[in-house]
Write a protein that holds these residues in place. Structure first.
Motif, PDB file in Angstrom:
ATOM      1  N   SER A 463       0.799  -1.226   0.000  1.00  0.00           N
ATOM      2  CA  SER A 463       0.000   0.000   0.000  1.00  0.00           C
ATOM      3  C   SER A 463       0.832   1.277   0.000  1.00  0.00           C
ATOM      4  CB  SER A 463      -0.932   0.018   1.220  1.00  0.00           C
ATOM      5  OG  SER A 463      -0.187  -0.049   2.423  1.00  0.00           O
ATOM      6  N   LYS A 464       2.139   1.178   0.170  1.00  0.00           N
ATOM      7  CA  LYS A 464       2.973   2.382   0.262  1.00  0.00           C
ATOM      8  C   LYS A 464       3.010   3.141  -1.071  1.00  0.00           C
ATOM      9  CE  LYS A 464       7.531   4.101   1.497  1.00  0.00           C
ATOM     10  NZ  LYS A 464       7.608   5.006   0.358  1.00  0.00           N
ATOM     11  N   ASP A 465       2.998   4.453  -0.969  1.00  0.00           N
ATOM     12  CA  ASP A 465       3.156   5.297  -2.148  1.00  0.00           C
ATOM     13  C   ASP A 465       4.627   5.264  -2.563  1.00  0.00           C
ATOM     14  OD1 ASP A 465       3.133   7.154  -4.145  1.00  0.00           O
ATOM     15  OD2 ASP A 465       2.731   8.883  -2.865  1.00  0.00           O
ATOM     16  N   LEU A 466       4.897   4.672  -3.720  1.00  0.00           N
ATOM     17  CA  LEU A 466       6.273   4.469  -4.172  1.00  0.00           C
ATOM     18  C   LEU A 466       6.817   5.652  -4.966  1.00  0.00           C
ATOM     19  CD1 LEU A 466       5.859   0.784  -5.377  1.00  0.00           C
ATOM     20  CD2 LEU A 466       6.826   1.560  -3.216  1.00  0.00           C
ATOM     21  N   GLY A 467       5.959   6.594  -5.274  1.00  0.00           N
ATOM     22  CA  GLY A 467       6.392   7.724  -6.082  1.00  0.00           C
ATOM     23  C   GLY A 467       6.154   7.516  -7.562  1.00  0.00           C
ATOM     24  N   TYR A 468       5.631   6.346  -7.921  1.00  0.00           N
ATOM     25  CA  TYR A 468       5.196   6.083  -9.298  1.00  0.00           C
ATOM     26  C   TYR A 468       3.948   5.212  -9.220  1.00  0.00           C
ATOM     27  CZ  TYR A 468       7.282   1.385  -8.953  1.00  0.00           C
ATOM     28  OH  TYR A 468       7.588   0.110  -8.579  1.00  0.00           O
ATOM     29  N   ASN A 469       3.203   5.187 -10.302  1.00  0.00           N
ATOM     30  CA  ASN A 469       1.933   4.461 -10.316  1.00  0.00           C
ATOM     31  C   ASN A 469       2.097   3.179 -11.119  1.00  0.00           C
ATOM     32  OD1 ASN A 469      -0.683   3.592 -10.379  1.00  0.00           O
ATOM     33  ND2 ASN A 469      -1.537   5.415 -11.367  1.00  0.00           N
ATOM     34  N   ASP A 471      -0.202   0.690 -11.172  1.00  0.00           N
ATOM     35  CA  ASP A 471      -1.498   0.091 -11.487  1.00  0.00           C
ATOM     36  C   ASP A 471      -1.837   0.291 -12.957  1.00  0.00           C
ATOM     37  OD1 ASP A 471      -1.843  -0.653  -8.832  1.00  0.00           O
ATOM     38  OD2 ASP A 471      -2.751   1.268  -8.305  1.00  0.00           O
ATOM     39  N   LYS A 549       6.495  12.362 -10.861  1.00  0.00           N
ATOM     40  CA  LYS A 549       6.258  13.803 -10.811  1.00  0.00           C
ATOM     41  C   LYS A 549       7.545  14.606 -11.027  1.00  0.00           C
ATOM     42  CE  LYS A 549       2.385  13.264  -7.598  1.00  0.00           C
ATOM     43  NZ  LYS A 549       1.868  13.567  -6.243  1.00  0.00           N
ATOM     44  N   PHE A 610      11.433   8.445  -6.094  1.00  0.00           N
ATOM     45  CA  PHE A 610      10.545   7.284  -6.135  1.00  0.00           C
ATOM     46  C   PHE A 610      11.369   6.043  -5.850  1.00  0.00           C
ATOM     47  CE2 PHE A 610      12.220   7.479 -10.400  1.00  0.00           C
ATOM     48  CZ  PHE A 610      12.315   6.156 -10.824  1.00  0.00           C
ATOM     49  N   ASP A 668       2.417  -4.328 -11.492  1.00  0.00           N
ATOM     50  CA  ASP A 668       2.144  -4.626 -10.087  1.00  0.00           C
ATOM     51  C   ASP A 668       2.525  -6.063  -9.743  1.00  0.00           C
ATOM     52  OD1 ASP A 668       0.132  -5.687 -11.614  1.00  0.00           O
ATOM     53  OD2 ASP A 668      -1.519  -4.938 -10.375  1.00  0.00           O
TER      54      ASP A 668
END
Length: 807
Positions: A463-469, A471, A549, A610, A668
């Motif tokens: 669930s951690k925000d890795l700095g990239y998506n 999904d 980003k 990220f 993922d």
């Protein structure tokens, strides 16, 4: 005499079927678990042991610290092998691998991508044990465009193994002559290649580049040579060979380079330690971890200990039932040693029955265990050769150890006291038994907490925000096989209705990309203003496709020709460089492996950090340069009909390469694969913890039954005097619950300490949560109470007339 002991023991066990079942089943579960773990540990420890010269084989590792960063590499410079053999008399032979990725191999009209390919020196056959079915090891890989293949590949491409002299076509253009066929390499090897391509055909292998590290280098020492003495010579070796090129590039002697806090050194790792002890960059395969071997071994011992404790507890709890038997035997003249032998015979018989059941259970559950552990364990003749004698020894040892205390305890009864009924019975009389119960539940609670912490950490990773998506990102593999058509394929995929964006680059945060380079803030390459960083090639679509980003500056643009010399850097790189404003600053880096030319770069953008590596590692400097990399096409899908868009992409792919198999994965899923070892540990921990709880509950169930049986008259009197069922259940349960509470107090800090240490292996982690400890404690109490309550309620519901009719 022995026959009589066995017959008497067998009758005694059959007379108490419930007791016998609990003991046999509990021991069988413990032994079966131990057997499965032994198979796993044996497999992990046997890696590379098939090599007859394994004790003399070492791999050369390269350790670099420069520009504020440090790394350990499983590779070294191309000329290292030849130079070592020339300089050191203690080295008998050297060999190199160069893992340059896979190739397409033609089979009929179809091209098949084979990833398990490597360039290799012919001397690998003098170092490693690689038996040949056909061909000669003397000159199999001495000529360019020759290849040695495994038996499996020979059958795959030619349907036979006598294929020496046959030709394989790589990438539709290159012809390679098969010069030998090897037996398939054992799975317990730190490298598992199917194609060994002759090193003389690789121009890079002949370069005298001491500052470029791409070759896995191995040395075979002569008999009696001391690796420690050789290791001590490595500094002088590097000064002699790498020093001149280092000085030419950064204008520092090797000594001054080290005085500045840097190092560039070679060391050695024994062949058999690579799989479990090496975590260097550019390993030839995914390695294991000795830490998990220790953990599994410890769990096996703990579970077996719980099973043995059950036996001892239940045997001593039954002491009052057998006290009169012991008294009568002693009155009739039976010496104590015969009684001890009788009780030990019963114990060994129980262990024998349990072992036979455990063998069958381990064999039946081995396929399921293989799925959990990611192994392909099989019971071979080699395993049986040591397993059967070991099991016989285990039967004797466990039988004697588990039965020793009950035997000594019961054989010490005094006949006159026994026959007068003065032997203390019941649960409260056994301090040693209470200690064993506490030990059992300490182990169970420890395992429960460990399992919850591992599960919680895995959930945090997911669930951690890795700095990239990651999904809805599709990774199309083997795009290099499309050649110059790769970019056109990307553009056509990007134009599909269900696609949001597409990028052409094999450097992915889930791909383990490890290309590093040194960058300098001045064209004079001053090491005081330098940085060692990973550098990834990317196109203008890379950042938007992965949702990375930009926090300053801009992205690459295909409209700007100067962007081929542009850099986009992450926050960690910007911080280490120390620029007040990184945008439009310049960096310099060697443009070739020899460091003879320098390329000037300008920074056009800074991206938010990220996690491009495992969450076990902190985020380190990373740079992107605009360059073509045909490793993969990354596609962000926006369509709800994912199967439909995949089919459209496949059709596009086949239009470019009709003979090439279409391969893809979801990012993922690739991310999850990075933590597959931890996921397996989590799954296995749940299974083993469940088994430990079941075994502990079996013992508790038996103890509760005997405690209730020994207090049956007290219960009858209490009921006659008006005691309620809940009162009686509470009375019978409180002694056990007290022991569980003591177990919680002991096990909780130990489990916290152990799991806190495990979590330190992750740079990004959650601490051990208080609710994990609370949940484990409540769970242990609940499990124990439910187990005890069955017997307690049964005893409380018994008609008091039955228990008091003889009074």
């Amino acid at each position: 005499m022995i026959k009589n002991y066995i017959k008497t023991a067998f009758r005694g066990l059959m007379k108490n079927k419930g007791f016998t079942f609990i003991n046999v089943f509990g021991l069988a579960l413990g032994l079966a678990t131990c057997l499965l773990i032994v198979f796993y540990v044996f497999d992990e420890l046997s890696f590379d042991s098939y090599n007859t010269k394994a004790d003399r084989i070492f791999r050369v590792n390269n350790n670099i610290k420069f520009g504020g960063n440090e790394n350990s590499y499983a590779v070294s410079p191309a000329p290292t092998a030849a130079a070592m053999k020339a300089d050191f008399a203690e080295i008998e032979q050297v060999a190199r691998f160069r893992n340059n990725g896979g190739n397409q191999v033609k089979k009929g009209k179809q091209n098949i991508v084979e990833d398990r390919m490597v360039y290799a020196d012919n001397s690998i056959f003098s170092i490693f044990t690689l038996p040949m079915i056909s061909g000669s090891p003397q000159n199999a890989l001495t000529a360019p465009h020759t290849v040695v293949i495994t038996e499996k590949m020979a059958k795959k491409y030619f349907d036979r193994t006598d294929v020496v002299g046959q030709t394989l076509t790589f990438n539709d253009t290159s012809l390679y002559k098969v010069t030998a066929v090897l037996k398939d390499i054992p799975k317990q090897s730190h490298f598992n290649f199917d194609f060994f391509i002759a090193m003389p055909g690789l121009a890079e292998s002949k370069e005298d580049a001491w500052l470029s590290n791409n070759f896995n280098t191995y040395v075979l020492l002569k008999e009696g040579a001391d690796i420690k003495k050789l290791d001590a010579k490595m500094t002088a070796f590097m000064i002699k060979h790498a020093g001149p090129q280092l000085q030419s590039m950064i204008h520092l002697t090797f000594s001054d380079f080290e005085k500045a806090g840097n190092y560039y050194k070679l060391d050695f790792i024994p062949l058999r330690r690579i799989h479990l002890h090496s975590i260097s960059v550019a390993e030839l395969d995914v390695n294991g971890d000795i830490k998990y071997v220790y953990i599994f071994s410890g769990v096996a011992i703990l579970i077996l200990l719980i099973a043995c404790v059950n036996f001892m507890n239940l045997s001593t709890a039954r002491s009052s039932n057998r006290a009169r038997e012991v008294g009568v035997r002693k009155v009739l003249g039976s010496p104590r040693k015969h009684l001890i032998f009788q009780f030990l015979t019963e114990s060994v018989l129980v262990t024998l029955f349990a072992t036979l059941i455990a063998l069958l259970a381990a064999w039946l559950f081995l396929p399921q265990f293989n799925k959990m552990a990611g192994k392909e364990l099989v019971v071979t003749g080699q395993i049986i050769s040591w397993l059967l004698p070991t099991l016989l020894l285990i039967i004797v040892i466990i039988g004697c150890l588990a039965g020793s205390y009950p035997a000594l305890y019961m054989s010490a009864f005094q006949p006159i006291e026994v026959l007068k009924g003065k032997i203390a019975a019941g649960f409260k009389g056994g301090m040693f038994r209470n200690i064993l119960v506490v030990g059992q539940f300490c182990i169970s609670i420890f395992l429960i907490i460990s399992t919850l912490v591992i599960y919680n950490q895995l959930q945090y990773i997911q669930s951690k925000d890795l700095g990239y998506n990651r999904d809805h990102v599709l990774v199309i593999k083997n795009v290099w096989s499309l050649g110059k058509g790769a970019k056109s394929f990307r553009d056509e995929v990007k134009g599909l209705g269900g696609v949001q964006n597409a990028s052409l680059s094999g450097a992915l945060p889930t791909g383990g990309y490890g290309n590093s380079s040194a960058f300098f803030k001045t064209p004079t390459m001053d090491q005081k203003q330098s940085m060692l960083t990973q550098i990834w090639p990317a196109d203008e679509n890379y950042l938007p496709t992965l949702g990375i980003k930009i926090i300053a500056g801009r992205n690459f643009s295909k409209e700007m020709s100067t962007d081929t010399a542009a850099l986009v850097i992450n926050e960690a790189a910007a911080k280490q460089l120390g620029f007040i404003n990184s945008i439009d600053q310049f960096l310099y880096s060697p443009n070739d492996r020899m460091g003879k030319t320098i390329k000037k770069y300008h920074i056009i953008g800074v991206i938010k950090n990220f996690n491009y590596q495992s969450l076990k590692d902190n985020i380190t400097p990373l740079m992107f340069n605009m360059d073509e990399d045909r490793g993969a096409v990354t596609v962000r899908v926006k369509s709800a009909n994912i199967p439909g868009i995949i089919q459209q992409i496949k059709n596009k792919y086949n239009s470019f390469s009709p003979t090439q198999a279409f391969a893809y994965s979801f990012m993922d899923e690739d991310f999850d694969a990075i933590y597959r070892a931890e996921q397996r540990i989590g799954t296995i921990s749940v299974a083993f913890t469940s088994l430990a709880i079941v075994i502990a509950c079996l013992g508790l169930f038996g103890l509760a039954a005997y405690a209730a049986e020994q207090r049956i008259k007290e219960i009858g009197i209490r009921k006659v005097l008006g005691a309620s069922i809940s009162t009686i259940v509470g009375m019978l349960s409180k002694d056990f619950i007290k022991l569980v509470l003591i177990s919680i107090v002991i096990a909780t800090p130990l489990a916290w300490w152990a799991m806190h240490g495990w979590l330190q292996g992750f740079a990004y982690r959650q601490n051990v949560q208080w609710w994990v400890l609370a949940l484990a404690g409540v769970g242990a109490i609940t499990i124990a109470f439910v187990t005890i309550s069955f017997q307690s309620i049964k005893a409380a519901l018994t008609n008091p007339v039955k228990s008091l009719k003889s009074e």
